[in-house]
Design a protein around this motif. Structure first.
Motif: not given
Length: 963
Positions: A39, A48, A809-811, A813
């Motif tokens: 990041s 995010g 999560s989808a990213n 994280h």
């Protein structure tokens, strides 16, 4: 020479210096961590992770941060608004002298107050020995065979005793008899607890009422011994009458009095409870104090709370561990009989050490002095013409004052003394170990008519008989174990305390990365006010104007917590997170009832929820319906919708944890809240994970109706080895009228009575959270949240090639904690998550949360307080352990004989002449080079849990067993 311009005055004042002290990550560290995560900035990372739909639109309206010294000065000014008078109010709260060696070396010592609940037995032997001392002390003084490791307070202990009796006796009645001369706050908490369970509480306020009720139908009886007005009743025949009805007899007993009185166990009581406050814990405006609960052996497997038992380690040596039902909420969930998931460990340790320091002779001497002074006071008052309500008392004298009662109370206040007005025309005085001859003479002068000659204490100097009936005087020995007869010098006591703390691993030694438990810095400046006399020496039922400082503290802290959570109202009364849950669900229940919807009793709870959630729902009379979670650990909205539709007419509430128990920000939480509201239910957002929300998102804004907070997690109250805690309950505007009341403490109720013995619960630890908020300000609190999220993602990113993060999560994280999946390792190496947890001890770490919420995993929460150095040290340890596992996978070490299976390694096990392990002693003891200069040596090997449950033993082991 070129002169540099002076920096701005604001920079020199450095009002926000504490923020950098609290947050362990430096700006340069942050850049490095963000680079590992991928990041560009902390803001980008947070944006995010936290769903846009729930982010706060504006900052919290809190005072700007101030320095530690400025905050202490401001709080001192508030504290001085309290008036510290001599309080002879009694009613379960008494003056006491905390021995200096205990005050300095336990209550004010981070080695004791920063420890966590002793789930990892091997690194908790010191505090568990102190708790076994506590249990032994209670068993000895009460005459009962088994006692737990403390309860939250006397009133909740009585409520727990009621439900323990209900599930343990043969009687099918729903009637619970309570003697009207029990403490008023105890009666109120019992009534609160009984109502949703369908238990009918019947008060016996007179001898005829008692006779009538005892001849009727009931499942249990509660009597105070001595009573709140001081009377000592002979309960022996009453116990037999109850048993003839197949009912239980419960005694609320004063432990100091039991050094002189026949213990309830000797007249066959079934359950005994009370408080240990007068064993060295200050009044504290009501808490924290350790209550106790003891019972007959047949009830032990239903005993609520925590129980420390004696087992053996892998080397056959005695070792302590939590025993039996200590995690019943997580195992039995909606079938749990209690939602108590914590204790009052730090006050319990102090009480046990008070008994160790004074010993049986010292305790008896204190009790004899109290009884003698009480008898002198009573005799003098009788000579002065006053009528006492009882001839048999221990420490409390009650005078029938009639129309003079009010004027006597006023005269006492003018003299700087608090007495207790009882039933309008009676005045009570309770003595304690702080009582002096001057106090007796002062009380005589208050009661004297103008010009009346006063008795002289010296007339009684040759001795006066205590007002204890001969047939109820104790003859049995107590506290005979050597531990209570050895450490009576200060040197001996100091070394004993030190020897126990040396066995433990607390936050003062290393990071405690427990997921969901939020083991963050308990700053010294936050802790200092706890023992200020203005906070410590206030009686919870003193007149309100004497508690003005506490009232201001309460008002300000509630306002700040409302800003942090987005709610409209808060009560600080619940003295544990479990009690906050309970109070919140009671508020929802009362709101439904106020609208004529008493039939709404369905509580939807996701399968991933904390175990206290379904237990709390059951306790308020709700029916738990479990909803599914999807493969990513999120609440399955399709299943939730189906359950909402199925139970729409009866839906009372849903209980969720946010971020989820799996450590993820679920993106559809607003939709979830709207769905439940659409079907007439209210949304309970468990505040266990508020350390990921403060300043970033507020449950009261994104759809929550009720939350509890854990001040011992997010707001820096220390865990104390498993207590004290504070669990404030927070609600939206229309639920504010249904926050818990406290009639005994002058707080009116609207359908929800008291949930704790004192109006402000564990009041004396509230200054800790006040200091934290005051020194951090809105920017600091927000930065703390963001840094906690940053640190968790850094750990997850660095360990992803060694231990995959189970939910993200989808990213990719996580929120403020990550669940490391160790389950595949069992197939490849035979190594379990428990083996890794025990091996971490050899590396000098407390393990992360083991097998919760998913078996075979470790849940890691670093908090914002840890430095990058410490984070990397933990990561390196985890990587080092993974390399050790690879040696097992590769066949270098046998599956059943390797450093992980044999961990933790004691010094004694490494020093024997015979070393036949397939790895070196150095590999066992010093897996990383840095340990050579700062090694924590575990006192016992791996503890045998099965042996401990099969051979339950919960009091001091005979010395011969250690030979």
């Amino acid at each position: 020479m070129l002169m540099q311009s002076a920096p701005p005055l604001g920079d020199l004042e450095n009002a926000d210096e504490f923020i950098a002290r609290h947050i362990g990550i430096e700006p340069e560290d942050e850049k490095k961590m963000l680079g590992v995560i991928g990041s560009a900035s902390r803001r980008e990372l947070i944006e995010g992770i936290v769903p846009p739909s729930i982010r706060r639109a504006q900052a919290m309206d809190l005072p700007a941060p101030v320095t530690e010294s400025a905050a202490l000065a401001e709080l001192k000014a508030i504290a001085k608004k309290n008036q510290v008078l001599k309080s002879w109010i009694g009613q379960g709260y008494y003056g006491t002298h905390t021995p200096g060696v205990i005050l300095r070396n336990i209550l004010e010592n981070p080695a004791w107050y920063t420890a966590y609940t002793p789930y990892q037995a091997e690194i908790s032997q010191g505090r568990m020995e102190a708790l076994v001392n506590f249990q032994t002390m209670v068993c000895d003084l009460t005459g009962m065979p088994i006692a737990n490791a403390s309860m939250l307070d006397e009133a909740t202990s009585a409520a727990e005793a009621m439900t323990l009796a209900k599930r343990s006796v043969k009687s099918k009645s729903n009637v619970f008899i309570v003697a009207g001369d029990c403490h008023a706050q105890t009666i109120e908490v019992i009534q609160t607890r009984a109502k949703p369970l369908g238990i009918e509480v019947k008060l016996a306020n007179s001898a005829p009422e008692w006779e009538k009720l005892m001849n009727g139908d009931y499942f249990a009886v509660l009597a105070q011994y001595p009573t709140t007005s001081g009377r000592i009743d002979d309960l022996r025949e009453e116990v037999k009458r109850a048993h003839a009805k197949q009912a239980a007899f419960i005694v609320a007993a004063d432990l100091l009095a039991l050094t002189l009185l026949t213990p309830p166990g000797e007249f066959d009581a079934d359950i005994v409870l009370g408080t240990t406050q007068r064993f060295g814990m200050p009044l504290c405006n009501g808490g924290p104090h350790a209550a106790y609960l003891a019972c007959r052996d047949e009830f032990k497997r239903s005993l609520p709370g925590r129980l420390v038992g004696v087992s053996v380690d892998v080397h056959g040596k005695p070792a302590y561990r939590l025993a039996l039902q200590t995690r019943e909420q997580h195992i039995r969930r909606e079938k749990a009989t209690s939602n108590i998931c914590t204790a009052q460990v730090l006050p319990a340790v102090i009480a046990s050490m008070y008994a160790v320091y004074h010993g049986p002779a010292g305790l008896k001497r204190i009790a004899q002095r109290v009884a003698a002074y009480t008898a002198i006071l009573a005799t003098g008052l009788k000579r002065m013409g006053f009528t006492l309500t009882s001839e048999h008392v221990f420490d409390t004298v009650t005078v029938k004052a009639g129309d003079k009662a009010a004027s006597l109370m006023a005269r006492a206040l003018d003299a700087g003394v608090n007495l207790r007005l009882a039933w309008g025309e009676y005045v009570s005085m309770s003595f304690d170990e702080t009582t002096t001859r001057n106090d007796i003479e002062q009380l005589w002068s208050i009661f004297a008519i103008d010009g009346q000659a006063l008795p002289d204490v010296n007339d009684f100097a040759k001795g006066i008989e205590p007002m204890i009936p001969a047939e109820l005087r104790r003859t049995s020995a107590f506290l005979t174990h050597p531990v209570f007869n050895t450490h009576h010098s200060e040197t001996g006591m100091l070394r004993y305390i030190r020897s126990l703390s040396d066995k433990d691993l607390a936050l003062d030694r290393s990071m405690i990365p427990l997921g969901s438990c939020t083991m963050k810095l308990n700053a010294t400046s936050e802790m200092i006010p706890v023992t200020w006399p203005e906070f410590a020496n206030i009686h919870p039922f003193a007149p309100a104007d004497q508690r003005a400082g506490y009232a201001q503290l309460d008002e300000q802290l509630r306002a700040w917590l409302c800003q942090a959570t987005g709610y409209a109202g808060i009560s600080l009364q619940p003295n544990a997170g479990s009690q906050g849950e309970y109070a919140g669900l009671l508020a929802i229940k009362a709101w439904h009832e106020s609208r004529g919807d008493a039939h709404r009793n369905i509580c939807l709870i996701p399968s991933s929820a904390h175990g206290t959630n379904p237990a709390s729902a059951q306790m308020v009379g709700m029916q738990v319906v479990v909803t599914a979670c999807d493969a990513q650990g999120n609440v399955d909205l399709a299943d939730l919708q189906a359950k909402c539709e199925q139970h729409s007419a009866a839906l009372a509430a849903v209980m969720i944890t946010y971020p989820s128990t799996h450590g993820v920000f679920e993106t559809q939480v607003k939709e979830l809240c709207a769905l439940v509201h659409q079907h007439g239910g209210r949304v309970y957002v468990d505040g266990a994970n508020m350390n990921a929300l403060v300043g970033v998102a507020a449950p009261g804004e994104f759809g929550g109706d009720v939350s509890h907070l854990n001040l011992h997690k997010t707001f820096c109250i220390p865990h104390g080895g498993g207590g004290p805690g504070v669990g404030p309950v927070c609600v939206v505007e229309d639920l504010v009228p249904f926050l818990p009341g406290h009639e005994a403490g002058g707080v009116p109720s609207n359908g929800v009575g008291a949930v704790s013995a004192a109006p402000l619960g564990n009041a004396a630890v509230l200054p800790i959270s006040w200091m934290y908020c005051r020194m951090m300000g809105p920017e600091g609190l927000t930065q703390a949240t963001e840094t906690a999220i940053l640190s968790a993602n850094y750990i997850s990113a660095r360990l992803k090639d060694h231990y995959p993060t189970l939910y993200a999560s989808a990213n990719g994280h996580v929120a403020h904690e990550c669940i490391l999946d160790l389950r595949p390792l069992k197939d490849t190496s035979g190594v379990t998550a428990e083996d890794v947890a025990k091996r971490l001890i050899d590396y000098g770490f407390h393990a992360p949360t083991l097998s919760f919420p998913v078996a075979g995993t470790l849940m890691v929460e670093p908090t914002e307080s840890e430095t990058l150095f410490e984070l990397d040290r933990f990561i390196d340890a985890m990587i080092g352990i993974r390399e050790e596992i690879r040696k097992v996978e590769g066949g270098d070490w046998p599956r059943e004989d390797n450093p992980l299976k044999n961990a933790p390694h004691t010094a004694a096990s490494l020093m024997g002449d015979d070393w036949s392990k397939p790895y070196s002693r150095e590999a066992a003891a010093y897996p990383v080079a840095s340990l050579s200069g700062a090694k924590y040596w575990v006192p016992v090997g791996r503890v045998d849990n099965v042996y401990g449950d099969r051979n339950l033993f919960c009091s001091c082991v005979p010395v011969s067993d250690y030979a």
